[in-house]
Write a protein that holds these residues in place. Sequence first.
Motif, mmCIF file in Angstrom:
data_model
loop_
_atom_site.group_PDB
_atom_site.id
_atom_site.type_symbol
_atom_site.label_atom_id
_atom_site.label_comp_id
_atom_site.label_asym_id
_atom_site.label_seq_id
_atom_site.Cartn_x
_atom_site.Cartn_y
_atom_site.Cartn_z
ATOM 1 N N GLU A 199 -2.583 21.430 -72.286
ATOM 2 C CA GLU A 199 -2.829 20.520 -71.180
ATOM 3 C C GLU A 199 -1.554 19.736 -70.863
ATOM 4 O O GLU A 199 -0.769 19.432 -71.749
ATOM 5 C CB GLU A 199 -3.980 19.568 -71.497
ATOM 6 C CG GLU A 199 -5.320 20.276 -71.631
ATOM 7 C CD GLU A 199 -6.495 19.321 -71.532
ATOM 8 O OE1 GLU A 199 -6.268 18.086 -71.487
ATOM 9 O OE2 GLU A 199 -7.641 19.799 -71.486
ATOM 10 N N TYR A 200 -1.366 19.423 -69.590
ATOM 11 C CA TYR A 200 -0.161 18.754 -69.126
ATOM 12 C C TYR A 200 -0.525 17.497 -68.345
ATOM 13 O O TYR A 200 -1.605 17.405 -67.762
ATOM 14 C CB TYR A 200 0.648 19.696 -68.227
ATOM 15 C CG TYR A 200 1.122 20.955 -68.910
ATOM 16 C CD1 TYR A 200 2.376 21.015 -69.500
ATOM 17 C CD2 TYR A 200 0.311 22.088 -68.972
ATOM 18 C CE1 TYR A 200 2.819 22.175 -70.131
ATOM 19 C CE2 TYR A 200 0.740 23.247 -69.601
ATOM 20 C CZ TYR A 200 1.998 23.283 -70.175
ATOM 21 O OH TYR A 200 2.426 24.436 -70.805
ATOM 22 N N THR A 201 0.408 16.546 -68.316
ATOM 23 C CA THR A 201 0.214 15.301 -67.564
ATOM 24 C C THR A 201 1.138 15.301 -66.348
ATOM 25 O O THR A 201 0.730 15.644 -65.252
ATOM 26 C CB THR A 201 0.450 14.080 -68.464
ATOM 27 O OG1 THR A 201 -0.463 14.148 -69.575
ATOM 28 C CG2 THR A 201 0.187 12.786 -67.713
ATOM 29 N N ASP A 202 2.381 14.923 -66.510
ATOM 30 C CA ASP A 202 3.374 14.988 -65.437
ATOM 31 C C ASP A 202 4.274 16.188 -65.698
ATOM 32 O O ASP A 202 4.837 16.320 -66.791
ATOM 33 C CB ASP A 202 4.211 13.713 -65.396
ATOM 34 C CG ASP A 202 3.386 12.485 -65.024
ATOM 35 O OD1 ASP A 202 2.308 12.653 -64.422
ATOM 36 O OD2 ASP A 202 3.818 11.364 -65.341
ATOM 37 N N ARG B 25 -3.518 20.522 -63.392
ATOM 38 C CA ARG B 25 -4.335 19.669 -64.278
ATOM 39 C C ARG B 25 -5.820 20.025 -64.267
ATOM 40 O O ARG B 25 -6.681 19.164 -64.311
ATOM 41 C CB ARG B 25 -4.191 18.200 -63.917
ATOM 42 C CG ARG B 25 -2.796 17.619 -63.997
ATOM 43 C CD ARG B 25 -2.831 16.197 -63.494
ATOM 44 N NE ARG B 25 -1.574 15.481 -63.635
ATOM 45 C CZ ARG B 25 -1.290 14.385 -62.948
ATOM 46 N NH1 ARG B 25 -2.161 13.890 -62.101
ATOM 47 N NH2 ARG B 25 -0.144 13.784 -63.129
ATOM 48 N N PRO C 250 -5.724 12.684 -64.636
ATOM 49 C CA PRO C 250 -4.413 12.425 -65.245
ATOM 50 C C PRO C 250 -3.817 13.574 -66.034
ATOM 51 O O PRO C 250 -2.603 13.624 -66.220
ATOM 52 C CB PRO C 250 -4.680 11.227 -66.156
ATOM 53 C CG PRO C 250 -6.139 11.335 -66.500
ATOM 54 C CD PRO C 250 -6.792 11.887 -65.264
ATOM 55 N N SER C 251 -4.625 14.493 -66.515
ATOM 56 C CA SER C 251 -4.080 15.593 -67.316
ATOM 57 C C SER C 251 -5.049 16.761 -67.325
ATOM 58 O O SER C 251 -6.235 16.619 -67.011
ATOM 59 C CB SER C 251 -3.800 15.136 -68.755
ATOM 60 O OG SER C 251 -4.996 14.762 -69.400
ATOM 61 N N GLU D 72 7.763 19.476 -68.737
ATOM 62 C CA GLU D 72 7.042 18.212 -68.747
ATOM 63 C C GLU D 72 8.013 17.085 -68.422
ATOM 64 O O GLU D 72 9.146 17.068 -68.891
ATOM 65 C CB GLU D 72 6.382 18.004 -70.113
ATOM 66 C CG GLU D 72 5.325 19.055 -70.411
ATOM 67 C CD GLU D 72 4.621 18.823 -71.730
ATOM 68 O OE1 GLU D 72 3.717 17.974 -71.775
ATOM 69 O OE2 GLU D 72 4.992 19.485 -72.712
#
Length: 201
Positions: free
Chosen positions: A72-75, A96, A175-176, A200
């Motif tokens: 999983e990724y955020t920004d 996301r 957010p993610s 990231e």
Amino acid sequence: MKKVIVVIIMSVSAMNLVAQINDGQMETIFNGQDLDHWNIPEDNIWWSIENQVLWARSDVNKLGSALWTKKEYTDFVVELDFKFGEGTVDTGIFMRGEAKEFVQIQIGESGSLKRDMTASPYVPTLGYPVEANGVAELLKVDDWNTIKAEVVGDNYKVWLNGVEVMTYILKNAKPSGPIGLQLHPGKDMTVQFKNISVIEL
């Protein structure tokens, strides 16, 4: 004076972000050999690797499928090459995950609008809130294209073949979540992907 300060802060933030991308190393999440970074669907009949290219093909019943990263990724920034295949291509990049508070970057024809919306954001509760600019001149229908999509907080940007074509803010965005590739249900189509990488932020 306040406006000047805000502009300066935004410019510095943008410069820092560009520097971070340039200084960092994009991580390859599809290397043309395997799908080790991805969760392969059960009873997979849609996704295959041929000559270092990832193919997505509709099944007989046109059930469609999504291929999700294990992580999983955020920004982040995700970049890949794509090439239209047979049929009416309706695919995209899930940013996301998949929920009402998410953005999918469209690749190919919109099922609802019945026209190409490549590089535009699709939001389940809003449809296509904005449309990418200049895509008709940039898109190579019979050749490989490179698309880059960035999300930082609620802010989304997309580049097509090196040109920035879309910016969008989705308030209260999820957010993610994982990155996903879509094979839209109800379609008879093929599409190819290669050189998939992410960094990231």
